[in-house]
Design an enzyme around this catalytic site. Structure first.
Site, PDB file in Angstrom:
ATOM      1  N   GLY A   1      42.939  39.944  52.256  1.00  0.00           N
ATOM      2  CA  GLY A   1      43.274  38.736  53.001  1.00  0.00           C
ATOM      3  C   GLY A   1      44.268  37.794  52.358  1.00  0.00           C
ATOM      4  O   GLY A   1      45.096  37.187  53.049  1.00  0.00           O
TER       5      GLY A   1
ATOM      6  N   THR B   1      36.412  44.915  58.158  1.00  0.00           N
ATOM      7  CA  THR B   1      36.618  43.863  59.143  1.00  0.00           C
ATOM      8  C   THR B   1      36.860  44.486  60.510  1.00  0.00           C
ATOM      9  O   THR B   1      37.371  45.601  60.591  1.00  0.00           O
ATOM     10  CB  THR B   1      37.863  43.069  58.708  1.00  0.00           C
ATOM     11  OG1 THR B   1      37.552  42.413  57.495  1.00  0.00           O
ATOM     12  CG2 THR B   1      38.317  42.061  59.738  1.00  0.00           C
TER      13      THR B   1
ATOM     14  N   GLY C   1      39.122  34.107  53.863  1.00  0.00           N
ATOM     15  CA  GLY C   1      40.223  35.069  53.946  1.00  0.00           C
ATOM     16  C   GLY C   1      41.167  34.772  55.094  1.00  0.00           C
ATOM     17  O   GLY C   1      41.211  33.659  55.619  1.00  0.00           O
ATOM     18  N   ASP C   2      41.904  35.779  55.481  1.00  0.00           N
ATOM     19  CA  ASP C   2      42.908  35.624  56.543  1.00  0.00           C
ATOM     20  C   ASP C   2      42.308  35.681  57.947  1.00  0.00           C
ATOM     21  O   ASP C   2      42.901  35.168  58.893  1.00  0.00           O
ATOM     22  CB  ASP C   2      43.944  36.749  56.423  1.00  0.00           C
ATOM     23  CG  ASP C   2      43.288  38.123  56.555  1.00  0.00           C
ATOM     24  OD1 ASP C   2      42.281  38.366  55.842  1.00  0.00           O
ATOM     25  OD2 ASP C   2      43.746  38.932  57.382  1.00  0.00           O
TER      26      ASP C   2
ATOM     27  N   THR D   1      43.583  43.559  59.055  1.00  0.00           N
ATOM     28  CA  THR D   1      42.477  43.839  58.152  1.00  0.00           C
ATOM     29  C   THR D   1      43.045  44.284  56.811  1.00  0.00           C
ATOM     30  O   THR D   1      44.054  44.990  56.763  1.00  0.00           O
ATOM     31  CB  THR D   1      41.537  44.934  58.701  1.00  0.00           C
ATOM     32  OG1 THR D   1      40.563  45.214  57.691  1.00  0.00           O
ATOM     33  CG2 THR D   1      42.263  46.215  59.049  1.00  0.00           C
TER      34      THR D   1
ATOM     35  N   ARG E   1      35.371  31.087  49.180  1.00  0.00           N
ATOM     36  CA  ARG E   1      36.616  31.772  49.540  1.00  0.00           C
ATOM     37  C   ARG E   1      36.666  32.083  51.042  1.00  0.00           C
ATOM     38  O   ARG E   1      35.707  32.586  51.626  1.00  0.00           O
ATOM     39  CB  ARG E   1      36.719  33.063  48.730  1.00  0.00           C
ATOM     40  CG  ARG E   1      37.994  33.887  49.004  1.00  0.00           C
ATOM     41  CD  ARG E   1      37.754  34.972  50.028  1.00  0.00           C
ATOM     42  NE  ARG E   1      38.870  35.906  50.116  1.00  0.00           N
ATOM     43  CZ  ARG E   1      39.020  36.811  51.074  1.00  0.00           C
ATOM     44  NH1 ARG E   1      38.119  36.905  52.031  1.00  0.00           N
ATOM     45  NH2 ARG E   1      40.033  37.633  51.092  1.00  0.00           N
TER      46      ARG E   1
HETATM   47  N1  ASP Z   1      40.885  40.588  55.615  1.00  0.00           N
HETATM   48  C1  ASP Z   1      39.519  40.376  55.257  1.00  0.00           C
HETATM   49  C2  ASP Z   1      39.441  39.258  54.259  1.00  0.00           C
HETATM   50  O1  ASP Z   1      40.251  39.219  53.359  1.00  0.00           O
HETATM   51  C3  ASP Z   1      38.854  41.572  54.680  1.00  0.00           C
HETATM   52  C4  ASP Z   1      39.024  42.842  55.454  1.00  0.00           C
HETATM   53  O2  ASP Z   1      39.882  42.949  56.317  1.00  0.00           O
HETATM   54  O3  ASP Z   1      38.260  43.759  55.230  1.00  0.00           O
HETATM   55  O4  ASP Z   1      38.553  38.456  54.349  1.00  0.00           O
END
Ligand code: ASP
Length: 332
Positions: A254, A201, A231-232, A251, A229
């Site tokens: 998530g 990310t 994520g954060d 990152t 799904r």
């Molecule tokens: N935080 C991101 C997610 O969970 C993934 C990542 O940071 O690589 O979607």
């Protein structure tokens, strides 16, 4: 005695005040070690991170806003297949690329986000458009894509996002998942999330000449994600947050960033407990670690102090000072 302490204190203050950072970025955290990154790949990452920092810095230097700097830096990384954002995004279980992004402005706490989009070339620009041009904060799926089109953002065929690396990661994750299902010590959590280095990310935080902070994050999410799904990264307070005092982008895994409201909690530690940025963000990572999650945060406060804590093997990251001095880091 006093005579000796005084110059030391002055010296200490001077050295401390010397570096004022105006931007910090990340390109994902995960199993990033010297052993699994060839010198050529390492060079590519370092160059791209440097380019992103230089683009962001140019905006700040030209008197543009921190929002412009964040968008510019993130676009460089979205357009590169090296990162899990835009081109290079990971695949869902169904073999699609579903992208999430968000951006937030510190001064007025305005924010914009898109989730699960498949045709917007630069999701960070769509997040920005949601913030600037709509009465909403988050748009998802086809609605967000329709809006982006209306805003004249660049729309691409979903094939644009395909990369061999991300496709292979999906095949590997699926194979691990099915061998796990048939294995005896099946646990409740999908540990292929941790084993495979799929984090990548991207995020940026900038401080402009007016003292305003902005933060943004963009991602393809996690390899093999299922059932729409999210994520954060597009969730304000989890993957991205900014107020008058600090900007933060995260990152990592998530689900844990959402459950701990990682960025907002770190910002609150500064606001209400008066903790410095390093301590405030480290505590968020510690909390995530205690629950079994992993990842990292980048943060920049209004005085120009940065923090980049993470509990993984590595995190692609970098900083630039108000004088334009760029530094990039990968490993612990
Ligand atoms: N935080 C991101 C997610 O969970 C993934 C990542 O940071 O690589 O979607």
């Amino acid at each position: 005695m006093k005579k000796f302490i005084f110059p030391l204190l002055v010296f200490g203050t001077l050295t401390f005040a010397q570096k004022k950072y105006v931007m910090v970025i990340h390109g994902g955290a995960g199993t990033i070690t010297k052993a699994n990154l060839s010198p050529e790949k390492e060079k590519e990452y370092r160059e791209k991170l440097t380019e992103a920092l230089q683009k962001g810095y140019a905006e700040i230097k030209n008197g543009k806003s921190s929002l412009d700097a964040v968008s510019a830096a993130i676009m460089v990384m979205e357009d590169s297949p090296l990162f899990n954002a835009g081109k290079g995004a990971v695949f869902t279980n169904e073999g699609r690329n579903e992208l999430d992004a968000s951006i937030m402005n510190g001064k007025d706490q305005k924010a914009g986000a898109v989730a699960g989009v498949t045709t917007i070339k630069n999701p960070i620009l769509a997040a920005r458009a949601v913030m600037d041009k709509s009465e909403h904060v988050m748009m998802a799926g086809p609605g967000a894509e329709k809006f982006a089109k209306e805003q004249k953002l660049e729309i691409v065929d979903p094939k644009y996002f395909w990369t061999e690396k991300a496709w292979n990661s999906l095949q590997k994750a699926k194979a691990m998942e099915s061998s796990k299902k048939t294995s005896q010590n099946n646990k409740n959590y999908p540990d292929y999330f941790i084993i495979d280095h799929k984090f990548g990310t991207v995020g940026a935080v900038a401080l402009d000449k007016n003292g305003n902070i902005a933060a943004g994050t963009s991602t393809g999410g996690m390899t093999n994600k299922k059932y729409g799904r999210i994520g954060d990264s597009p969730i304000i307070g989890a993957g991205t947050y900014a107020n008058e005092q600090v900007g933060i982008s995260g990152t990592g895994w998530g689900e844990f960033f959402i459950r701990t409201v990682a960025s907002k909690t770190a910002a609150d530690r500064m606001k209400y407990l008066h903790k410095p940025v390093t301590e405030a963000t480290q505590e968020s990572i510690d909390e995530i670690g205690k629950l079994g999650g992993n990842g990292g945060l980048i943060a920049l406060d209004k005085e120009g102090n940065v923090a980049m804590p993470f509990n993984t093997e590595g995190m692609y990251r970098g900083t630039v000072t108000d004088k334009g001095e760029v530094e990039v880091y990968i490993y612990k």
